[in-house]
Design an enzyme around this catalytic site. Structure first.
Site, PDB file in Angstrom:
ATOM      1  N   HIS A 165      14.805   5.941   5.752  1.00  0.00           N
ATOM      2  CA  HIS A 165      15.516   6.031   4.491  1.00  0.00           C
ATOM      3  C   HIS A 165      17.012   5.908   4.765  1.00  0.00           C
ATOM      4  CE1 HIS A 165      15.615  10.114   6.128  1.00  0.00           C
ATOM      5  NE2 HIS A 165      16.808  10.179   5.571  1.00  0.00           N
TER       6      HIS A 165
ATOM      7  N   HIS B  77      23.142   4.073   6.812  1.00  0.00           N
ATOM      8  CA  HIS B  77      22.337   3.692   7.974  1.00  0.00           C
ATOM      9  C   HIS B  77      20.915   4.199   7.813  1.00  0.00           C
ATOM     10  CE1 HIS B  77      23.394   7.855   8.822  1.00  0.00           C
ATOM     11  NE2 HIS B  77      22.312   7.890   9.581  1.00  0.00           N
TER      12      HIS B  77
END
EC number: 3.1.4.58
Length: 178
Positions: free
Chosen positions: A37, A120
């Site tokens: 995620h 990220h």
């Protein structure tokens, strides 16, 4: 007392591509693809009443869907490398969504996020891995890119309070306008 955070989910096909990067790095504890995620706002351990307030506040977010793209691999390091990541191209839509969530959480009385937002996907947590080992691993993968993907919602995740989180449970999903 739930531990909460908001995030953008990674589509299954992109997660499978990222999972092919697993291996070849001493001291890496690889994240399962279903737990990939992009964290937007870590909320932390809060009481049930505050969790309800967070869920209600997030329900007022009114943003349009957008696309994201993974562009490059990197590592987070302070006194040594501690996480291997896939970098997300920081689009205006993503940055605005994250900033709005930050403002909402502060209005609810939560402390500001102390870290600068760096979009990220965490691929692995590192322990005992040297900087040169990480540099070699990154160099072998070159200019890593994946196709862009559509973000049509963000989610409120809960996690157990342990090192490394996961498994993550979607508590609420918030659609973005088409």
């Amino acid at each position: 007392m739930p531990r909460l955070f908001t995030a953008v989910e990674i589509p299954r096909d992109i997660a499978m591509q990222l999972s092919l990067l697993r291996g070849g790095l001493h001291g890496a504890r690889w994240i399962d693809p279903e737990n990939f995620h992009v964290t937007l706002r870590f909320i932390g351990d809060i009481d049930d009443r505050t969790a309800d307030e967070v869920a209600d506040a997030l329900d007022r977010v009114n943003r349009r869907s957008f696309t994201l793209q993974i562009r490059g691999l990197d590592a987070f390091s302070s006194r040594g490398p501690h996480a291997l990541i896939a970098s997300i191209e920081p689009t205006a839509s993503l940055l605005e969504l994250q900033a709005e969530q930050e403002r909402l959480m502060q209005r609810l009385g939560l402390k500001p996020e102390p870290r600068r937002f760096h979009p990220h996907v965490t691929l692995a947590r590192l322990r005992g891995t040297t900087s040169s080992e990480v540099a070699d691993w990154l160099a072998m993968r070159g200019d890593y890119r994946l196709p862009a993907f559509e973000v049509s919602r963000f989610v409120l995740y809960s996690s157990r309070s342990s090192v490394g989180g996961g498994p993550y449970l979607v508590e609420e999903a918030y659609p973005l306008a088409a």
